[in-house]
Design a protein around this motif. Sequence first.
Motif, PDB file in Angstrom:
ATOM      1  N   ALA A  48       0.832  -1.209   0.000  1.00  0.00           N
ATOM      2  CA  ALA A  48       0.000   0.000   0.000  1.00  0.00           C
ATOM      3  C   ALA A  48       0.863   1.254   0.000  1.00  0.00           C
ATOM      4  O   ALA A  48       0.600   2.200  -0.752  1.00  0.00           O
ATOM      5  CB  ALA A  48      -0.931  -0.007   1.217  1.00  0.00           C
ATOM      6  N   ALA A 255      -4.471  -0.847   4.027  1.00  0.00           N
ATOM      7  CA  ALA A 255      -4.353   0.285   3.104  1.00  0.00           C
ATOM      8  C   ALA A 255      -4.272   1.585   3.896  1.00  0.00           C
ATOM      9  O   ALA A 255      -3.471   2.486   3.582  1.00  0.00           O
ATOM     10  CB  ALA A 255      -5.547   0.317   2.153  1.00  0.00           C
ATOM     11  N   TYR A 294      -5.604  -1.681  -3.742  1.00  0.00           N
ATOM     12  CA  TYR A 294      -4.890  -0.518  -3.239  1.00  0.00           C
ATOM     13  C   TYR A 294      -4.644   0.517  -4.326  1.00  0.00           C
ATOM     14  O   TYR A 294      -4.197   0.191  -5.430  1.00  0.00           O
ATOM     15  CB  TYR A 294      -3.558  -0.930  -2.611  1.00  0.00           C
ATOM     16  CG  TYR A 294      -3.732  -1.783  -1.369  1.00  0.00           C
ATOM     17  CD1 TYR A 294      -4.965  -1.880  -0.726  1.00  0.00           C
ATOM     18  CD2 TYR A 294      -2.670  -2.494  -0.841  1.00  0.00           C
ATOM     19  CE1 TYR A 294      -5.133  -2.653   0.397  1.00  0.00           C
ATOM     20  CE2 TYR A 294      -2.827  -3.281   0.299  1.00  0.00           C
ATOM     21  CZ  TYR A 294      -4.060  -3.355   0.906  1.00  0.00           C
ATOM     22  OH  TYR A 294      -4.227  -4.122   2.030  1.00  0.00           O
TER      23      TYR A 294
END
Length: 306
Positions: A48, A255, A294
Amino acid sequence: MTGAVIVVGSANQDYVINCDALPRPGETRLGGRLRRFPGGKGVNQAVAAARLGADVHFVGAVGDDPDGALLIGELRSEGVDAGDVEITTAERTGVAFVSVLPDGENAITVVSGANFTLAAGRVSRTVRRLADASSVVVLQGEIPVPALQAAVEASTEAGARTVLNLAPFVELPAAVLRPAAPLIVNEVEASALLGAPVTAQESAEQAARTLAGRAGSAVITLGGAGAVWADRTGSGTVRAPEVRQVVDTTGAGDAFVGGLATMLAEGRDLETAVRFAVEVGTVAVTRVGAQASYPSRADVAGAPGA
């Protein structure tokens, strides 16, 4: 100056099953589609952050097997430095079995495998080698407690900023929580830490202020409601944008952590970091999978430097 994001954490292969409902004890249910994704909270957070432009190093362990080779290959393809991933013959690569319900909520069972071979001594040496005062060291609860403690101590000695995502919740000494800036938990984990239920925004705001007294700062994520934060300068609530449909919440918390770590490594303040992280997590729940969901920097509304 932008510093490195050093993630010390877990690496799992995720097996994701779509299902109408979770089976009750003794019940067998037919699932839907089965998919396989690279995962583990550590790897998820590393990817992420890398997608958002951070300079990311991952420290972890995988088995000497096809799943481990796939995870290392995926890290490298995302631009994450995987040179400090240990390949062990003692255990197989960790796996996670994820059941996704029609409303996007999920239930996850993790078999830690090689993640629990991560040794405190190696973690300490690696963090000391990689970290400096500009770095952000990111940790989670899916690695052995001695390795987690060693990483916190090494990060503190290097003058780096420690981000501790205490998920899943594990008991830690007060001295390990204290350097976390921030300590990141959800409502369930906050309740476990405080010994009292954290179930609404009002109680979360007070809980964040209490936890900020135990750590350098604190963030409590509230799912679709956003997040609350607190540090020595103040506290606040960041509401999540509305979305048309929540597709899959798997990995959305990771994330969020990756987005927050990216902002902190760029020298942003905690409130700015939380606002950005909420936007990142919101994008993630509108897409299928963990890492597959992501966003890049350009996908995040109002992203600094986009």
